[in-house]
Write a protein that holds these residues in place. Structure first.
Motif, mmCIF file in Angstrom:
data_model
loop_
_atom_site.group_PDB
_atom_site.id
_atom_site.type_symbol
_atom_site.label_atom_id
_atom_site.label_comp_id
_atom_site.label_asym_id
_atom_site.label_seq_id
_atom_site.Cartn_x
_atom_site.Cartn_y
_atom_site.Cartn_z
ATOM 1 N N VAL A 73 0.855 -1.191 0.000
ATOM 2 C CA VAL A 73 0.000 0.000 0.000
ATOM 3 C C VAL A 73 0.885 1.232 0.000
ATOM 4 N N GLY A 74 0.387 2.306 -0.601
ATOM 5 C CA GLY A 74 1.124 3.554 -0.658
ATOM 6 C C GLY A 74 0.213 4.728 -0.375
ATOM 7 N N GLY A 75 0.809 5.915 -0.291
ATOM 8 C CA GLY A 75 0.045 7.120 -0.034
ATOM 9 C C GLY A 75 0.107 7.551 1.422
ATOM 10 N N PRO A 76 -0.591 8.625 1.762
ATOM 11 C CA PRO A 76 -0.560 9.155 3.132
ATOM 12 C C PRO A 76 -0.910 8.083 4.166
ATOM 13 N N GLY A 77 -0.085 7.953 5.176
ATOM 14 C CA GLY A 77 -0.319 6.984 6.245
ATOM 15 C C GLY A 77 0.174 5.584 5.956
ATOM 16 N N ALA A 78 0.645 5.343 4.725
ATOM 17 C CA ALA A 78 1.010 3.977 4.342
ATOM 18 C C ALA A 78 2.209 3.448 5.124
ATOM 19 N N SER A 79 3.102 4.326 5.558
ATOM 20 C CA SER A 79 4.277 3.833 6.280
ATOM 21 C C SER A 79 3.881 3.161 7.586
ATOM 22 N N TYR A 80 2.780 3.612 8.210
ATOM 23 C CA TYR A 80 2.323 2.972 9.443
ATOM 24 C C TYR A 80 1.789 1.559 9.176
ATOM 25 N N LEU A 81 1.389 1.297 7.937
ATOM 26 C CA LEU A 81 0.868 -0.016 7.573
ATOM 27 C C LEU A 81 1.963 -0.922 7.012
ATOM 28 N N MET A 82 2.913 -0.348 6.305
ATOM 29 C CA MET A 82 3.951 -1.148 5.669
ATOM 30 C C MET A 82 5.094 -1.519 6.613
ATOM 31 N N ALA A 83 5.473 -0.606 7.491
ATOM 32 C CA ALA A 83 6.671 -0.812 8.309
ATOM 33 C C ALA A 83 6.672 -2.109 9.115
ATOM 34 N N PRO A 84 5.534 -2.535 9.712
ATOM 35 C CA PRO A 84 5.581 -3.791 10.476
ATOM 36 C C PRO A 84 5.941 -5.009 9.631
ATOM 37 N N PHE A 85 5.783 -4.888 8.309
ATOM 38 C CA PHE A 85 6.026 -6.028 7.431
ATOM 39 C C PHE A 85 7.383 -5.963 6.732
ATOM 40 N N THR A 86 7.998 -4.785 6.710
ATOM 41 C CA THR A 86 9.315 -4.665 6.067
ATOM 42 C C THR A 86 10.460 -4.643 7.086
ATOM 43 N N HIS A 87 10.144 -4.364 8.330
ATOM 44 C CA HIS A 87 11.153 -4.398 9.402
ATOM 45 C C HIS A 87 10.874 -5.620 10.275
ATOM 46 N N VAL A 88 11.431 -6.732 9.871
ATOM 47 C CA VAL A 88 11.162 -8.021 10.506
ATOM 48 C C VAL A 88 12.481 -8.629 10.962
ATOM 49 N N SER A 89 12.482 -9.203 12.153
ATOM 50 C CA SER A 89 13.716 -9.813 12.662
ATOM 51 C C SER A 89 13.379 -10.890 13.679
ATOM 52 N N ARG A 90 14.140 -11.970 13.653
ATOM 53 C CA ARG A 90 13.968 -13.019 14.662
ATOM 54 C C ARG A 90 14.388 -12.520 16.049
ATOM 55 N N ASP A 91 15.033 -11.370 16.103
ATOM 56 C CA ASP A 91 15.364 -10.766 17.397
ATOM 57 C C ASP A 91 14.150 -10.073 18.016
ATOM 58 N N ARG A 92 13.067 -9.943 17.235
ATOM 59 C CA ARG A 92 11.868 -9.275 17.733
ATOM 60 C C ARG A 92 10.635 -10.154 17.504
ATOM 61 N N PRO A 93 10.579 -11.307 18.151
ATOM 62 C CA PRO A 93 9.389 -12.153 18.025
ATOM 63 C C PRO A 93 8.205 -11.526 18.765
ATOM 64 N N SER A 94 7.015 -12.004 18.480
ATOM 65 C CA SER A 94 5.825 -11.517 19.174
ATOM 66 C C SER A 94 4.818 -12.658 19.256
ATOM 67 N N ARG A 95 3.621 -12.385 19.697
ATOM 68 C CA ARG A 95 2.654 -13.456 19.954
ATOM 69 C C ARG A 95 2.394 -14.324 18.731
ATOM 70 N N PHE A 96 2.351 -13.737 17.542
ATOM 71 C CA PHE A 96 1.965 -14.504 16.369
ATOM 72 C C PHE A 96 3.045 -14.567 15.296
ATOM 73 N N THR A 97 4.291 -14.392 15.663
ATOM 74 C CA THR A 97 5.387 -14.599 14.722
ATOM 75 C C THR A 97 6.693 -14.768 15.488
ATOM 76 N N ILE A 98 7.567 -15.610 14.953
ATOM 77 C CA ILE A 98 8.902 -15.733 15.548
ATOM 78 C C ILE A 98 9.855 -14.720 14.912
ATOM 79 N N GLY A 99 9.319 -13.898 14.017
ATOM 80 C CA GLY A 99 10.126 -12.878 13.366
ATOM 81 C C GLY A 99 10.490 -13.190 11.939
#
Length: 241
Positions: free
Chosen positions: A70-96
């Protein structure tokens, strides 16, 4: 292990859902640009010649299928969780290994969830008392066919363990691999609150910045938050659940 086939799928449509993120993550110009997401690889290639640190800001765009960007105003808040991924930052529903965008159906629930995780970080790093990191409230709309853990009559308790993400990560990985939109689940930190974990950015829209927040750490827990915009300070109950 929970059989993914036993998890029902229900439509989730939330207007003005809430997400709270650290303010150290600013909007990303490329995602906010008017350019079509299909043209991003060409723009990145050109920009890298003069800005070698670009990829550090953008993350890994290839983790998001082109048709789901997705692009346009506000898109960085939607895209960033999917482009900045690391196994050093696991969470409830992903190991990173893949990204997840977490949001709550109300501000109080998003607050309770982030306060809990921030307090764990502060305790683990033995931070001194005081006002700590600043946060941004993001207001957004969600529409997805979610695998629903909210009404399982105890069948999904293993994936909702407040102290362990082991079972939830295994379940989520299977659902993600099968093409799931994401997961709806009850908040572990705010009784009655609901949360959603989105597996793709195009399941959310209309993301705008809301309040700026500060959290106060008393050496044991986060006991206050401050709305920086108006200066009001609010007490946080010791047991919000």
């Amino acid at each position: 292990m929970i059989d993914p086939e036993t998890v029902p799928v229900r439509r989730v449509e939330w207007r003005h859902a809430r997400r709270i993120i650290r303010s150290v993550h600013p909007p990303i110009d490329l995602f906010e640009d008017v350019a079509d997401p299909e043209d991003w690889p060409l723009l990145v290639s050109a920009e890298q010649k003069t800005n070698p640190r670009l990829m550090e800001t953008l993350g890994t765009i290839d983790l998001v299928p082109p048709e789901r960007r997705v692009g346009g105003p506000g898109a960085s808040y939607l895209m960033a969780p999917f482009t900045h991924v690391s196994r050093d930052r696991p969470s409830r529903f992903t190991i990173g290994e893949y990204g997840v965008l977490y949001a709550a159906n109300a501000f109080e629930t998003a607050l309770a969830e982030t306060v809990h995780h921030h307090a764990r970080f502060m305790a683990r790093t033995e931070e001194p008392e005081g006002w700590t990191s600043q946060f941004r409230e993001i207001v957004l709309d969600l529409e997805l066919d979610a695998h629903d853990l909210r009404n399982g009559a105890g069948a999904f308790d293993e994936a909702l363990d407040p102290d362990s993400h082991a079972a939830s990560q295994v379940l989520a990985a299977a659902l993600h691999a099968a093409g799931s939109d994401g997961i709806a689940y009850p908040s572990c930190r705010n009784r009655g609150g609901e949360c959603a974990a989105l597996f793709y950015p195009d399941l959310a829209a209309n993301a705008i910045q809301g309040r700026h927040l500060d959290y106060h750490w008393n050496g044991t827990r986060v006991d206050f938050y401050r709305d920086v915009t108006g200066g009001e300070v609010f007490r946080i109950d010791e047991d919000p659940a």
